[in-house]
Write a protein that holds these residues in place. Structure first.
Motif, PDB file in Angstrom:
ATOM      1  N   PHE A  54     -84.691  47.214 -11.173  1.00  0.00           N
ATOM      2  CA  PHE A  54     -83.462  48.212 -11.552  1.00  0.00           C
ATOM      3  C   PHE A  54     -83.636  49.467 -11.708  1.00  0.00           C
ATOM      4  CE2 PHE A  54     -80.151  49.648 -14.275  1.00  0.00           C
ATOM      5  CZ  PHE A  54     -78.846  49.212 -13.607  1.00  0.00           C
ATOM      6  N   ILE A  55     -84.607  49.746 -12.475  1.00  0.00           N
ATOM      7  CA  ILE A  55     -84.860  51.209 -12.904  1.00  0.00           C
ATOM      8  C   ILE A  55     -85.273  51.949 -11.334  1.00  0.00           C
ATOM      9  CG2 ILE A  55     -86.512  52.687 -13.966  1.00  0.00           C
ATOM     10  CD1 ILE A  55     -86.275  50.949 -16.271  1.00  0.00           C
ATOM     11  N   GLY A  56     -86.131  51.288 -10.574  1.00  0.00           N
ATOM     12  CA  GLY A  56     -86.338  51.758  -9.556  1.00  0.00           C
ATOM     13  C   GLY A  56     -85.326  51.710  -8.255  1.00  0.00           C
ATOM     14  N   GLY A  57     -84.055  51.343  -8.724  1.00  0.00           N
ATOM     15  CA  GLY A  57     -82.915  51.539  -7.682  1.00  0.00           C
ATOM     16  C   GLY A  57     -82.782  50.288  -6.765  1.00  0.00           C
ATOM     17  N   PHE A  58     -83.514  49.346  -7.172  1.00  0.00           N
ATOM     18  CA  PHE A  58     -83.318  48.275  -6.324  1.00  0.00           C
ATOM     19  C   PHE A  58     -82.276  47.110  -6.816  1.00  0.00           C
ATOM     20  CE2 PHE A  58     -87.855  49.403  -5.658  1.00  0.00           C
ATOM     21  CZ  PHE A  58     -87.891  49.291  -4.211  1.00  0.00           C
ATOM     22  N   ARG A  59     -81.399  46.692  -5.729  1.00  0.00           N
ATOM     23  CA  ARG A  59     -80.228  45.872  -6.062  1.00  0.00           C
ATOM     24  C   ARG A  59     -80.431  44.593  -5.023  1.00  0.00           C
ATOM     25  NH1 ARG A  59     -80.620  49.226  -9.259  1.00  0.00           N
ATOM     26  NH2 ARG A  59     -79.040  50.354 -10.348  1.00  0.00           N
ATOM     27  N   LEU A  60     -79.984  43.444  -5.380  1.00  0.00           N
ATOM     28  CA  LEU A  60     -79.735  42.330  -4.655  1.00  0.00           C
ATOM     29  C   LEU A  60     -78.468  42.349  -4.239  1.00  0.00           C
ATOM     30  CD1 LEU A  60     -81.340  39.881  -3.732  1.00  0.00           C
ATOM     31  CD2 LEU A  60     -80.761  38.607  -5.711  1.00  0.00           C
ATOM     32  N   ASN A  61     -78.041  42.064  -3.064  1.00  0.00           N
ATOM     33  CA  ASN A  61     -76.713  41.945  -2.360  1.00  0.00           C
ATOM     34  C   ASN A  61     -76.471  40.791  -2.090  1.00  0.00           C
ATOM     35  OD1 ASN A  61     -74.033  42.811  -1.389  1.00  0.00           O
ATOM     36  ND2 ASN A  61     -75.020  42.464   0.607  1.00  0.00           N
ATOM     37  N   LEU A  62     -75.503  40.003  -2.653  1.00  0.00           N
ATOM     38  CA  LEU A  62     -75.203  38.781  -2.595  1.00  0.00           C
ATOM     39  C   LEU A  62     -73.854  38.520  -2.121  1.00  0.00           C
ATOM     40  CD1 LEU A  62     -76.779  36.883  -5.847  1.00  0.00           C
ATOM     41  CD2 LEU A  62     -77.635  37.010  -3.289  1.00  0.00           C
ATOM     42  N   THR A  63     -73.224  39.776  -1.677  1.00  0.00           N
ATOM     43  CA  THR A  63     -71.720  39.720  -1.163  1.00  0.00           C
ATOM     44  C   THR A  63     -71.698  39.691   0.527  1.00  0.00           C
ATOM     45  OG1 THR A  63     -71.866  42.044  -1.003  1.00  0.00           O
ATOM     46  CG2 THR A  63     -71.196  41.399  -3.173  1.00  0.00           C
ATOM     47  N   PRO A  64     -70.599  39.442   0.878  1.00  0.00           N
ATOM     48  CA  PRO A  64     -70.377  39.037   2.266  1.00  0.00           C
ATOM     49  C   PRO A  64     -70.089  40.633   3.063  1.00  0.00           C
ATOM     50  CG  PRO A  64     -68.521  38.402   1.383  1.00  0.00           C
ATOM     51  CD  PRO A  64     -69.401  38.761   0.391  1.00  0.00           C
ATOM     52  N   SER A  65     -70.185  41.588   2.281  1.00  0.00           N
ATOM     53  CA  SER A  65     -69.926  43.049   2.999  1.00  0.00           C
ATOM     54  C   SER A  65     -70.898  43.847   3.799  1.00  0.00           C
ATOM     55  CB  SER A  65     -69.524  44.056   1.729  1.00  0.00           C
ATOM     56  OG  SER A  65     -68.384  43.619   0.979  1.00  0.00           O
ATOM     57  N   GLU A  66     -72.411  43.312   3.394  1.00  0.00           N
ATOM     58  CA  GLU A  66     -73.260  43.500   4.308  1.00  0.00           C
ATOM     59  C   GLU A  66     -74.308  42.615   4.125  1.00  0.00           C
ATOM     60  OE1 GLU A  66     -73.889  46.429   6.077  1.00  0.00           O
ATOM     61  OE2 GLU A  66     -71.655  47.335   5.643  1.00  0.00           O
ATOM     62  N   PRO A  67     -75.401  42.678   4.857  1.00  0.00           N
ATOM     63  CA  PRO A  67     -76.473  41.374   5.001  1.00  0.00           C
ATOM     64  C   PRO A  67     -76.858  41.112   3.604  1.00  0.00           C
ATOM     65  CG  PRO A  67     -76.756  42.790   6.708  1.00  0.00           C
ATOM     66  CD  PRO A  67     -75.748  43.572   5.902  1.00  0.00           C
ATOM     67  N   LEU A  68     -77.061  39.911   3.229  1.00  0.00           N
ATOM     68  CA  LEU A  68     -77.684  39.434   2.007  1.00  0.00           C
ATOM     69  C   LEU A  68     -79.132  39.960   1.974  1.00  0.00           C
ATOM     70  CD1 LEU A  68     -76.327  35.568   2.293  1.00  0.00           C
ATOM     71  CD2 LEU A  68     -75.518  37.740   0.957  1.00  0.00           C
ATOM     72  N   GLY A  69     -79.467  40.312   0.878  1.00  0.00           N
ATOM     73  CA  GLY A  69     -80.977  40.527   0.536  1.00  0.00           C
ATOM     74  C   GLY A  69     -81.285  41.732  -0.393  1.00  0.00           C
ATOM     75  N   LEU A  70     -82.375  42.321  -0.298  1.00  0.00           N
ATOM     76  CA  LEU A  70     -82.878  43.291  -1.328  1.00  0.00           C
ATOM     77  C   LEU A  70     -82.486  44.639  -0.629  1.00  0.00           C
ATOM     78  CD1 LEU A  70     -84.305  44.019  -4.020  1.00  0.00           C
ATOM     79  CD2 LEU A  70     -86.309  43.829  -2.552  1.00  0.00           C
TER      80      LEU A  70
END
Length: 176
Positions: A25-41
């Protein structure tokens, strides 16, 4: 004795996962689980230049009744942005001064935006009210996602660039 070891091992594992999550989180990493863009890190990268059309950005939506309703309808994931929502990942489709026209599709300065069909109902059959269209004001961006189920500026209009957290860079994604 085995039970104590198991509890200690479980506690150490939980602590390790927690520390790893905090570092990500501090390093700016986010997990995308939404359908707006591809799933992933994904990673949030600092913006060291002017934002341009085509940039993929992380943005916190403003706390407004429109976004509160979107959260209630589960269009937005829970997260750490103001209002308790997760940052959105969207592509910049129009900049200040450009004209956005909303019809069956979106047109920007008279050119149809690809993959921009405007839906009138959501997946649950509830009505969707599209943005009325107009000139993108100074300090705002018109955001878009090519995914059909995306909640983007087609419905909420231009969004203040003060909410931009940074550029969105895929690290490890699942291609649809």
């Amino acid at each position: 004795m085995n039970r104590v070891r198991a509890i200690m091992g479980l506690g150490a594992s939980a602590l390790g996962i927690g520390l790893l999550a905090a570092a990500a989180f501090i390093g700016g990493f986010r997990l995308n689980l939404t359908p707006s863009e591809p799933l992933g890190l994904w990673r949030i990268e600092a913006v060291d230049r002017a934002i341009t059309i085509g940039d993929l950005v992380f943005v916190c939506p403003p706390v407004t009744p429109l976004f509160e309703e979107a959260r209630h309808r589960l269009y937005l994931a829970h997260g750490l942005c103001p209002g308790g929502v997760a940052p959105l990942i969207k592509s910049v489709a129009a900049l200040p001064g450009q004209y956005v026209e909303i019809g069956e599709n979106v047109a920007i300065d008279g050119r149809t935006l690809p993959s921009s069909h405007v839906r009138r109902i959501d997946g649950a059959g509830r009505p969707l009210t599209p943005f009325a269209g107009g000139i993108v004001p100074t300090g705002y961006l018109y955001l878009h996602s090519p995914f059909v189920s995306s909640y983007d500026s087609r419905y909420f209009g231009p969004i203040s660039e003060t909410g931009v957290l940074g550029l969105a860079r895929p690290i490890l994604i699942v291609d649809p």
